[in-house]
Design a protein around this motif. Structure first.
Motif, PDB file in Angstrom:
ATOM      1  N   THR A 283      17.137  -3.581  -2.715  1.00 44.14           N
ATOM      2  CA  THR A 283      16.033  -3.724  -3.655  1.00 44.14           C
ATOM      3  C   THR A 283      15.073  -2.550  -3.525  1.00 44.14           C
ATOM      4  O   THR A 283      14.721  -2.148  -2.413  1.00 44.14           O
ATOM      5  N   MET A 284      14.634  -2.016  -4.661  1.00 42.04           N
ATOM      6  CA  MET A 284      13.653  -0.928  -4.661  1.00 42.04           C
ATOM      7  C   MET A 284      12.263  -1.517  -4.416  1.00 42.04           C
ATOM      8  O   MET A 284      11.833  -2.412  -5.147  1.00 42.04           O
ATOM      9  N   PRO A 285      11.542  -1.049  -3.397  1.00 40.42           N
ATOM     10  CA  PRO A 285      10.195  -1.582  -3.153  1.00 40.42           C
ATOM     11  C   PRO A 285       9.207  -1.093  -4.206  1.00 40.42           C
ATOM     12  O   PRO A 285       9.361  -0.004  -4.755  1.00 40.42           O
ATOM     13  N   LYS A 286       8.200  -1.907  -4.476  1.00 40.98           N
ATOM     14  CA  LYS A 286       7.139  -1.559  -5.416  1.00 40.98           C
ATOM     15  C   LYS A 286       5.941  -1.055  -4.634  1.00 40.98           C
ATOM     16  O   LYS A 286       5.762  -1.396  -3.469  1.00 40.98           O
ATOM     17  N   LEU A 287       5.105  -0.277  -5.289  1.00 43.16           N
ATOM     18  CA  LEU A 287       3.857   0.150  -4.663  1.00 43.16           C
ATOM     19  C   LEU A 287       2.976  -1.079  -4.453  1.00 43.16           C
ATOM     20  O   LEU A 287       2.754  -1.851  -5.385  1.00 43.16           O
ATOM     21  N   VAL A 288       2.499  -1.267  -3.225  1.00 44.15           N
ATOM     22  CA  VAL A 288       1.597  -2.376  -2.925  1.00 44.15           C
ATOM     23  C   VAL A 288       0.323  -1.836  -2.289  1.00 44.15           C
ATOM     24  O   VAL A 288       0.342  -0.828  -1.588  1.00 44.15           O
ATOM     25  N   GLN A 289      -0.768  -2.512  -2.567  1.00 43.45           N
ATOM     26  CA  GLN A 289      -2.075  -2.155  -2.017  1.00 43.45           C
ATOM     27  C   GLN A 289      -2.079  -2.346  -0.509  1.00 43.45           C
ATOM     28  O   GLN A 289      -1.572  -3.350  -0.009  1.00 43.45           O
ATOM     29  N   ILE A 290      -2.670  -1.395   0.206  1.00 44.38           N
ATOM     30  CA  ILE A 290      -2.757  -1.499   1.663  1.00 44.38           C
ATOM     31  C   ILE A 290      -4.233  -1.444   2.052  1.00 44.38           C
ATOM     32  O   ILE A 290      -4.905  -0.451   1.809  1.00 44.38           O
ATOM     33  N   GLY A 291      -4.724  -2.500   2.627  1.00 48.28           N
ATOM     34  CA  GLY A 291      -6.108  -2.528   3.089  1.00 48.28           C
ATOM     35  C   GLY A 291      -7.113  -2.548   1.955  1.00 48.28           C
ATOM     36  O   GLY A 291      -6.784  -2.816   0.799  1.00 48.28           O
ATOM     37  N   ALA A 292      -8.357  -2.219   2.280  1.00 47.81           N
ATOM     38  CA  ALA A 292      -9.449  -2.287   1.322  1.00 47.81           C
ATOM     39  C   ALA A 292      -9.568  -1.021   0.475  1.00 47.81           C
ATOM     40  O   ALA A 292     -10.189  -1.039  -0.576  1.00 47.81           O
ATOM     41  N   ASP A 293      -8.988   0.078   0.939  1.00 51.67           N
ATOM     42  CA  ASP A 293      -9.069   1.305   0.152  1.00 51.67           C
ATOM     43  C   ASP A 293      -8.048   1.269  -0.980  1.00 51.67           C
ATOM     44  O   ASP A 293      -7.346   0.292  -1.169  1.00 51.67           O
ATOM     45  N   ASP A 294      -7.984   2.312  -1.749  1.00 53.21           N
ATOM     46  CA  ASP A 294      -7.077   2.349  -2.896  1.00 53.21           C
ATOM     47  C   ASP A 294      -5.714   2.936  -2.554  1.00 53.21           C
ATOM     48  O   ASP A 294      -5.015   3.421  -3.433  1.00 53.21           O
ATOM     49  N   GLN A 295      -5.343   2.907  -1.309  1.00 54.00           N
ATOM     50  CA  GLN A 295      -4.049   3.457  -0.901  1.00 54.00           C
ATOM     51  C   GLN A 295      -2.934   2.456  -1.159  1.00 54.00           C
ATOM     52  O   GLN A 295      -3.096   1.260  -0.946  1.00 54.00           O
ATOM     53  N   GLN A 296      -1.795   2.972  -1.632  1.00 54.89           N
ATOM     54  CA  GLN A 296      -0.634   2.147  -1.919  1.00 54.89           C
ATOM     55  C   GLN A 296       0.600   2.794  -1.316  1.00 54.89           C
ATOM     56  O   GLN A 296       0.684   4.020  -1.242  1.00 54.89           O
ATOM     57  N   ALA A 297       1.561   1.967  -0.908  1.00 57.99           N
ATOM     58  CA  ALA A 297       2.841   2.474  -0.410  1.00 57.99           C
ATOM     59  C   ALA A 297       3.954   1.583  -0.944  1.00 57.99           C
ATOM     60  O   ALA A 297       3.782   0.383  -1.097  1.00 57.99           O
ATOM     61  N   ALA A 298       5.092   2.216  -1.220  1.00 62.33           N
ATOM     62  CA  ALA A 298       6.273   1.484  -1.683  1.00 62.33           C
ATOM     63  C   ALA A 298       7.157   1.230  -0.474  1.00 62.33           C
ATOM     64  O   ALA A 298       8.079   1.978  -0.182  1.00 62.33           O
ATOM     65  N   CYS A 299       6.837   0.171   0.261  1.00 56.31           N
ATOM     66  CA  CYS A 299       7.570  -0.130   1.490  1.00 56.31           C
ATOM     67  C   CYS A 299       7.497  -1.635   1.746  1.00 56.31           C
ATOM     68  O   CYS A 299       6.422  -2.232   1.670  1.00 56.31           O
ATOM     69  N   PHE A 300       8.647  -2.213   2.050  1.00 59.87           N
ATOM     70  CA  PHE A 300       8.699  -3.662   2.255  1.00 59.87           C
ATOM     71  C   PHE A 300       7.910  -4.120   3.471  1.00 59.87           C
ATOM     72  O   PHE A 300       7.466  -5.263   3.514  1.00 59.87           O
TER      73      PHE A 300
ATOM     74  N   GLY B 228      -8.309  10.673  -2.797  1.00 64.83           N
ATOM     75  CA  GLY B 228      -8.712  11.663  -1.812  1.00 64.83           C
ATOM     76  C   GLY B 228      -7.547  12.096  -0.948  1.00 64.83           C
ATOM     77  O   GLY B 228      -6.408  12.159  -1.396  1.00 64.83           O
ATOM     78  N   THR B 229      -7.827  12.354   0.287  1.00 64.97           N
ATOM     79  CA  THR B 229      -6.782  12.835   1.181  1.00 64.97           C
ATOM     80  C   THR B 229      -6.270  11.741   2.116  1.00 64.97           C
ATOM     81  O   THR B 229      -5.598  12.022   3.101  1.00 64.97           O
ATOM     82  N   SER B 230      -6.553  10.476   1.787  1.00 64.50           N
ATOM     83  CA  SER B 230      -6.143   9.375   2.660  1.00 64.50           C
ATOM     84  C   SER B 230      -4.633   9.348   2.881  1.00 64.50           C
ATOM     85  O   SER B 230      -4.164   9.013   3.966  1.00 64.50           O
ATOM     86  N   VAL B 231      -3.866   9.716   1.861  1.00 60.91           N
ATOM     87  CA  VAL B 231      -2.410   9.723   1.990  1.00 60.91           C
ATOM     88  C   VAL B 231      -1.967  10.716   3.065  1.00 60.91           C
ATOM     89  O   VAL B 231      -1.019  10.460   3.799  1.00 60.91           O
ATOM     90  N   LEU B 232      -2.663  11.828   3.169  1.00 59.32           N
ATOM     91  CA  LEU B 232      -2.269  12.853   4.136  1.00 59.32           C
ATOM     92  C   LEU B 232      -2.904  12.659   5.506  1.00 59.32           C
ATOM     93  O   LEU B 232      -2.350  13.089   6.515  1.00 59.32           O
ATOM     94  N   THR B 233      -4.058  12.004   5.564  1.00 61.95           N
ATOM     95  CA  THR B 233      -4.711  11.801   6.857  1.00 61.95           C
ATOM     96  C   THR B 233      -4.338  10.474   7.509  1.00 61.95           C
ATOM     97  O   THR B 233      -4.420  10.342   8.724  1.00 61.95           O
ATOM     98  N   GLN B 234      -3.954   9.484   6.687  1.00 56.84           N
ATOM     99  CA  GLN B 234      -3.536   8.176   7.192  1.00 56.84           C
ATOM    100  C   GLN B 234      -2.288   7.715   6.451  1.00 56.84           C
ATOM    101  O   GLN B 234      -2.327   6.735   5.706  1.00 56.84           O
ATOM    102  N   PRO B 235      -1.175   8.430   6.619  1.00 59.93           N
ATOM    103  CA  PRO B 235       0.033   8.071   5.871  1.00 59.93           C
ATOM    104  C   PRO B 235       0.549   6.695   6.260  1.00 59.93           C
ATOM    105  O   PRO B 235       0.520   6.319   7.425  1.00 59.93           O
ATOM    106  N   ARG B 236       1.022   5.935   5.256  1.00 63.52           N
ATOM    107  CA  ARG B 236       1.509   4.578   5.502  1.00 63.52           C
ATOM    108  C   ARG B 236       3.019   4.465   5.330  1.00 63.52           C
ATOM    109  O   ARG B 236       3.663   3.739   6.051  1.00 63.52           O
ATOM    110  N   HIS B 237       3.569   5.145   4.319  1.00 66.35           N
ATOM    111  CA  HIS B 237       5.014   5.063   4.094  1.00 66.35           C
ATOM    112  C   HIS B 237       5.739   5.861   5.189  1.00 66.35           C
ATOM    113  O   HIS B 237       5.284   6.938   5.584  1.00 66.35           O
TER     114      HIS B 237
END
Length: 145
Positions: free
Chosen positions: A118-135, A56-65
Motif C-alpha cells: 500500500t502507498m502511504p499518504k501524507l499525514v500530519q506529524i505533531g502540532a506543526d505543519d509537517q507531513q510525512a508519507a510513512c506508515f 520553512g526548513t523543518s523538513v531539513l532540520t527535523q526530517p521525519r520520513h
C-alpha cells in the motif's frame, strides 16, 4: 551548476525579490543547502512521490520520513570526519521500486508488511505543519484519534 559566489548572489536576488516584491519561486533542486536557504515551504520527493512536506526548513532540520532522514544524514559536514559505509540493497541500487506500495520500502529500516502493498499518504506529524508519507506516523495518528 554555478560557482559558490555566483550561487550566493542569485539566492540573494531571489530572497530580495521575494521579500520586497512578494514574488514566489518554484525552486526545484537536488542541492539541499540552497533549498534550506531559500525555502518558505519544502517538498521532498522520492521516485516521483512526495514523501515529506513542511513549512520553512523543518523538513531539513527535523526530517521525519526515513528517506529524508537518510538524505540529510548523508550531507557531508566540514566539522565531522566521515565514518562508516553506505550499503544499498540490489533492487534499491538499481533505482527500481516495487510496482505497488511505498517506493522506499527496499531501503527503509522501519519497513512493515503494509509498506510492500500500500502507498502511504501524507499525514500530519505533531502540532506543526509537517507531513510525512510513512506508515509509522499513520499508525500513530490512528492511535491518537
Amino acid at each position: 551548476m554555478v560557482d559558490a559566489s555566483l550561487r550566493s548572489m542569485i539566492l540573494q536576488i531571489m530572497r530580495t525579490m521575494r521579500d520586497e516584491h512578494g514574488i514566489s519561486f518554484l525552486y526545484i533542486t537536488h542541492d539541499l543547502a540552497t533549498a534550506h536557504q531559500i525555502s518558505d515551504e519544502t517538498f521532498l520527493m522520492y521516485q516521483g512521490h512526495t514523501v515529506e512536506h513542511g513549512v520553512g526548513t523543518s523538513v531539513l532540520t527535523q526530517p521525519r520520513h526515513p528517506y529524508v532522514q537518510q538524505l540529510v544524514a548523508s550531507i557531508p559536514r566540514i566539522d565531522m570526519k566521515w565514518e562508516g559505509t553506505i550499503t544499498l540493497p540490489d533492487n534499491a541500487a538499481s533505482g527500481h521500486s516495487a510496482p505497488v506500495g511505498c517506493p522506499f520500502t527496499a531501503r527503509c529500516p522501519y519497513r512493515m508488511d503494509i509498506c510492500t502493498t500500500t502507498m502511504p499518504k501524507l499525514v500530519q506529524i505533531g502540532a506543526d505543519d509537517q507531513q510525512a508519507a510513512c506508515f509509522q506516523y499513520e499508525q500513530q495518528s490512528v492511535a491518537h484519534s
